[in-house]
Every structure is written in structure tokens, then in C-alpha cells.
Design a protein around this motif. Sequence first.
Motif, PDB file in Angstrom:
ATOM      1  N   GLU A 154       0.829  -1.203   0.000  1.00  7.53           N
ATOM      2  CA  GLU A 154       0.000   0.000   0.000  1.00  7.53           C
ATOM      3  C   GLU A 154       0.865   1.256   0.000  1.00  7.53           C
ATOM      4  O   GLU A 154       0.556   2.239  -0.683  1.00  7.53           O
ATOM      5  N   PHE A 155       1.950   1.222   0.745  1.00  4.34           N
ATOM      6  CA  PHE A 155       2.829   2.387   0.826  1.00  4.34           C
ATOM      7  C   PHE A 155       3.552   2.643  -0.487  1.00  4.34           C
ATOM      8  O   PHE A 155       3.708   3.786  -0.916  1.00  4.34           O
ATOM      9  N   THR A 156       4.016   1.586  -1.133  1.00  6.21           N
ATOM     10  CA  THR A 156       4.844   1.728  -2.333  1.00  6.21           C
ATOM     11  C   THR A 156       4.055   1.769  -3.626  1.00  6.21           C
ATOM     12  O   THR A 156       4.561   2.222  -4.653  1.00  6.21           O
ATOM     13  N   GLY A 157       2.803   1.270  -3.585  1.00  9.86           N
ATOM     14  CA  GLY A 157       2.041   1.200  -4.808  1.00  9.86           C
ATOM     15  C   GLY A 157       2.333  -0.051  -5.619  1.00  9.86           C
ATOM     16  O   GLY A 157       1.869  -0.182  -6.747  1.00  9.86           O
ATOM     17  N   LEU A 158       3.088  -0.993  -5.056  1.00  7.62           N
ATOM     18  CA  LEU A 158       3.412  -2.240  -5.732  1.00  7.62           C
ATOM     19  C   LEU A 158       2.355  -3.308  -5.415  1.00  7.62           C
ATOM     20  O   LEU A 158       1.634  -3.213  -4.421  1.00  7.62           O
ATOM     21  N   ASP A 159       2.307  -4.335  -6.247  1.00  7.70           N
ATOM     22  CA  ASP A 159       1.403  -5.449  -5.978  1.00  7.70           C
ATOM     23  C   ASP A 159       1.903  -6.254  -4.778  1.00  7.70           C
ATOM     24  O   ASP A 159       3.108  -6.389  -4.561  1.00  7.70           O
ATOM     25  N   ASP A 160       0.962  -6.834  -4.042  1.00  4.31           N
ATOM     26  CA  ASP A 160       1.320  -7.653  -2.886  1.00  4.31           C
ATOM     27  C   ASP A 160       2.269  -8.785  -3.265  1.00  4.31           C
ATOM     28  O   ASP A 160       3.228  -9.075  -2.550  1.00  4.31           O
ATOM     29  N   SER A 161       1.987  -9.424  -4.408  1.00  7.23           N
ATOM     30  CA  SER A 161       2.807 -10.565  -4.819  1.00  7.23           C
ATOM     31  C   SER A 161       4.235 -10.148  -5.130  1.00  7.23           C
ATOM     32  O   SER A 161       5.194 -10.872  -4.830  1.00  7.23           O
ATOM     33  N   VAL A 162       4.393  -8.965  -5.725  1.00  7.09           N
ATOM     34  CA  VAL A 162       5.730  -8.457  -6.033  1.00  7.09           C
ATOM     35  C   VAL A 162       6.490  -8.183  -4.736  1.00  7.09           C
ATOM     36  O   VAL A 162       7.655  -8.552  -4.582  1.00  7.09           O
ATOM     37  N   VAL A 163       5.813  -7.535  -3.786  1.00  4.10           N
ATOM     38  CA  VAL A 163       6.442  -7.240  -2.498  1.00  4.10           C
ATOM     39  C   VAL A 163       6.843  -8.530  -1.797  1.00  4.10           C
ATOM     40  O   VAL A 163       7.949  -8.636  -1.243  1.00  4.10           O
ATOM     41  N   TYR A 164       5.965  -9.511  -1.825  1.00  2.47           N
ATOM     42  CA  TYR A 164       6.253 -10.787  -1.160  1.00  2.47           C
ATOM     43  C   TYR A 164       7.494 -11.439  -1.747  1.00  2.47           C
ATOM     44  O   TYR A 164       8.368 -11.923  -1.010  1.00  2.47           O
ATOM     45  N   ARG A 165       7.612 -11.450  -3.069  1.00  2.00           N
ATOM     46  CA  ARG A 165       8.787 -12.057  -3.709  1.00  2.00           C
ATOM     47  C   ARG A 165      10.068 -11.309  -3.350  1.00  2.00           C
ATOM     48  O   ARG A 165      11.114 -11.916  -3.115  1.00  2.00           O
ATOM     49  N   ILE A 166       9.985  -9.997  -3.274  1.00  2.16           N
ATOM     50  CA  ILE A 166      11.159  -9.193  -2.910  1.00  2.16           C
ATOM     51  C   ILE A 166      11.575  -9.486  -1.467  1.00  2.16           C
ATOM     52  O   ILE A 166      12.761  -9.611  -1.155  1.00  2.16           O
ATOM     53  N   LEU A 167      10.599  -9.613  -0.599  1.00  4.70           N
ATOM     54  CA  LEU A 167      10.904  -9.919   0.803  1.00  4.70           C
ATOM     55  C   LEU A 167      11.572 -11.283   0.933  1.00  4.70           C
ATOM     56  O   LEU A 167      12.544 -11.442   1.683  1.00  4.70           O
ATOM     57  N   GLN A 168      11.052 -12.265   0.207  1.00  5.38           N
ATOM     58  CA  GLN A 168      11.646 -13.599   0.284  1.00  5.38           C
ATOM     59  C   GLN A 168      13.077 -13.600  -0.245  1.00  5.38           C
ATOM     60  O   GLN A 168      13.974 -14.217   0.334  1.00  5.38           O
ATOM     61  N   SER A 169      13.296 -12.889  -1.335  1.00  9.97           N
ATOM     62  CA  SER A 169      14.649 -12.775  -1.880  1.00  9.97           C
ATOM     63  C   SER A 169      15.556 -12.041  -0.899  1.00  9.97           C
ATOM     64  O   SER A 169      16.731 -12.391  -0.720  1.00  9.97           O
ATOM     65  N   GLY A 170      15.012 -11.010  -0.245  1.00 14.45           N
ATOM     66  CA  GLY A 170      15.795 -10.235   0.710  1.00 14.45           C
ATOM     67  C   GLY A 170      16.188 -11.026   1.935  1.00 14.45           C
ATOM     68  O   GLY A 170      17.241 -10.778   2.539  1.00 14.45           O
ATOM     69  N   ILE A 171      15.349 -11.987   2.331  1.00  9.36           N
ATOM     70  CA  ILE A 171      15.716 -12.863   3.447  1.00  9.36           C
ATOM     71  C   ILE A 171      16.962 -13.668   3.079  1.00  9.36           C
ATOM     72  O   ILE A 171      17.903 -13.794   3.865  1.00  9.36           O
ATOM     73  N   TYR A 172      16.972 -14.196   1.865  1.00 13.66           N
ATOM     74  CA  TYR A 172      18.114 -14.979   1.396  1.00 13.66           C
ATOM     75  C   TYR A 172      19.371 -14.110   1.318  1.00 13.66           C
ATOM     76  O   TYR A 172      20.481 -14.559   1.613  1.00 13.66           O
ATOM     77  N   GLN A 173      19.190 -12.837   0.932  1.00 11.40           N
ATOM     78  CA  GLN A 173      20.322 -11.918   0.800  1.00 11.40           C
ATOM     79  C   GLN A 173      20.683 -11.245   2.133  1.00 11.40           C
ATOM     80  O   GLN A 173      21.559 -10.380   2.161  1.00 11.40           O
ATOM     81  N   ARG A 174      20.004 -11.597   3.212  1.00 11.76           N
ATOM     82  CA  ARG A 174      20.272 -11.076   4.548  1.00 11.76           C
ATOM     83  C   ARG A 174      19.989  -9.572   4.666  1.00 11.76           C
ATOM     84  O   ARG A 174      20.612  -8.859   5.444  1.00 11.76           O
ATOM     85  N   ILE A 175      19.010  -9.115   3.895  1.00 15.53           N
ATOM     86  CA  ILE A 175      18.565  -7.723   3.999  1.00 15.53           C
ATOM     87  C   ILE A 175      17.343  -7.627   4.910  1.00 15.53           C
ATOM     88  O   ILE A 175      17.208  -6.701   5.700  1.00 15.53           O
ATOM     89  N   PHE A 176      16.429  -8.600   4.798  1.00 13.78           N
ATOM     90  CA  PHE A 176      15.233  -8.644   5.634  1.00 13.78           C
ATOM     91  C   PHE A 176      15.256  -9.910   6.487  1.00 13.78           C
ATOM     92  O   PHE A 176      15.977 -10.865   6.198  1.00 13.78           O
ATOM     93  N   GLU A 177      14.416  -9.904   7.523  1.00 12.59           N
ATOM     94  CA  GLU A 177      14.216 -11.105   8.316  1.00 12.59           C
ATOM     95  C   GLU A 177      12.742 -11.202   8.705  1.00 12.59           C
ATOM     96  O   GLU A 177      12.077 -10.180   8.902  1.00 12.59           O
ATOM     97  N   ARG A 178      12.238 -12.422   8.783  1.00 12.03           N
ATOM     98  CA  ARG A 178      10.858 -12.644   9.186  1.00 12.03           C
ATOM     99  C   ARG A 178      10.824 -12.765  10.708  1.00 12.03           C
ATOM    100  O   ARG A 178      11.526 -13.585  11.295  1.00 12.03           O
ATOM    101  N   VAL A 179      10.022 -11.927  11.358  1.00 12.79           N
ATOM    102  CA  VAL A 179       9.979 -11.912  12.822  1.00 12.79           C
ATOM    103  C   VAL A 179       8.709 -12.556  13.361  1.00 12.79           C
ATOM    104  O   VAL A 179       8.623 -12.880  14.539  1.00 12.79           O
ATOM    105  N   ASP A 180       7.731 -12.723  12.513  1.00 15.10           N
ATOM    106  CA  ASP A 180       6.482 -13.366  12.908  1.00 15.10           C
ATOM    107  C   ASP A 180       5.772 -13.761  11.623  1.00 15.10           C
ATOM    108  O   ASP A 180       6.196 -13.376  10.528  1.00 15.10           O
ATOM    109  N   ARG A 181       4.716 -14.503  11.757  1.00 14.27           N
ATOM    110  CA  ARG A 181       3.981 -14.908  10.571  1.00 14.27           C
ATOM    111  C   ARG A 181       3.449 -13.678   9.838  1.00 14.27           C
ATOM    112  O   ARG A 181       2.632 -12.926  10.359  1.00 14.27           O
TER     113      ARG A 181
END
Length: 309
Positions: free
Chosen positions: A77-104
Motif C-alpha cells: 500500500e505504501f509503495t504502490g506495488l502489488d502484494d505478490s511483487v512485495v512478497y517475492r522481494i521480501l523472500q529474496s531479501g531474506i536470502y540476501q540477509r537484507i530482511f528477516e521474518r519476525v512473525d507470521r
Amino acid sequence: MGHSTTATGSPAAAAEPATGVAPRTAGHSKKTRQAPKGASSAGSRTSGSGHAERAFLVQTAFAELGGSAHGPGEIAEFTGLDDSVVYRILQSGIYQRIFERVDRGLYRLRTSAAQLAFTALDHRIDGEISQTVLRELRTATDSGLAFLYMVAPFSGAQRQCVDMAVGDSDLAELGMTPRDVLSVTRSLRTGASGRTILAYLPEVLQQRVLAEPVPDQAGPGVFRDNAALLDSLAEVRDLGYALGYEECMAGWNSCAAPIMWDGSIMGAVLLLKLKSVMPVAPEGVIEATKEAAAELSRYGAARPAADQA
């Protein structure tokens, strides 16, 4: 230190306005999914470049939304991107050690992201440069006390004094106890330097500071009403500086101006003088303080010479 206030109706109101930078706020509707201002449409870039842009937008969202963790829907909602696009970026970022999942369904930036910021700041300003600028400010203001405050890297929306030019003076002579240094002067809601930094922070961080109590040791001129404090921040952005009247300590007035690097607030230069000596900051003090801050801003934004790259 950092006493301040660009109070409404203060002498600052008569000064010629300088260009200010208003804090950015979130505001993209999830229904319309409009691209953020300045973002290119997907068809105007190659897929690789477009993906990189979207990844950077997601990282920026974490910084501007504030808070500890966010879900893909909120980021979308903040970025104007699709949810699915954001989700894929987050998953990739976890692998790249940029993001981390803290809860479901909730994610946050990893602390390793701070390494990028420290690396980016590595070439900026050294102590010799800041000392030279502060000493020149002290000379230009007839022995005023000059301080350099920067945004504190590990304590949220706060500030810390990293350099000063005070001659033979010491904090005890200023009436500052160690407790004062750790409470009054670190708060962004007190003092000219505090409000100067606060004026250019994102709205989400401003609201966090406004929710904090006024430090018990604050001076008689401190803003206690949040509406008046917010008005003063708008005035700081309009004028390009803040004036403080006994905000942090009784008997001391001040002037502060922002240090901006790459369009972001990094700190403030503060000039402090006794109220008996400076009941109202003269134009010369204001201009000298603004020039000191501008010089440190120029140093911070400087890039290595071509032969050093």
C-alpha cells in the motif's frame, strides 16, 4: 546545549526565509496502486532495472513507515506495488540477509542493513574538519559556544553531541550535569538543535518524539504543547534555522541550523550564548550558524575526486 526554539512570534519570524525540506509522508492508495512519485512505469525500463527499482522501494518503505515490523500488504500500500511483487522481494531479501521474518506475515530490516549506512558515511566528515568549522563559528560569533549534534545511530529518534568548540569552558561551567547530557540534550523535542533535526525527519519519527515526555530537567522555554511544537517545526523548515530561548537550560539562548547529506537530515550546528549576552540572536549569529551548517553539509555531500575513485 541545543536550546532552542523558533517560537512563533520570535525574532526568527522577521528573518528572510530559507529553503526548507518538508518531511515525506506515506500516502499511496492500495486501491489505485499508483506508482510512487518519480517512479518509472514498468514498460519504460528493462525488467532488471525495474526489479531493482521495486526492491529499493521496499527497502525505503521500512525506513519511512517506521515501527519494528511490517507485512507485505502494508508495504504494498505504501509503495504502490502489488502484494505478490512485495512478497517475492521480501523472500529474496531474506536470502540476501537484507530482511528477516519476525512473525507470521511480518518482516523487518536486518541489522546488517546498518552496515550499508555506516559504509556510506565512512568518507564524510572527520574530526579535523568539524573542529575547524566550529572554531570559525566561535570566532565569528564573538566567542559563542559551538556544538555539532548528529542523529544518534543506536538510540532511535535522538541526537548526540559529537564535537564542540568551547574554548576553556567545560560542561560544569555551563550548568550541565552528566544527567542533563543523557536526558535533556539527547531529546529532539528540546533545544534548537533538537527541533532542527526533528523538523526534517519523516512524520512517523516526529510522532514518536511527540509522544515522549518533556525531560524533567528542561529549561523554562521548552515547548510543552505538541501543537506549538509542530508549528515551530514548520517554521524551522521555512527559515532554515531555529532560535532557542532557554529551552534546555535557564539563562542560555541559542541558534541552530541543519546539516543535510543527500537530502537527508544528519545533524545540526548549534551556537549557544548566555541570555544576558544574547537576549535575541542577531543576524550575524544566525548567518554564521547557517554557513557553518552549510559548510558541513557540503563536506558531507562531497564525492572522492576522479583520480581517487
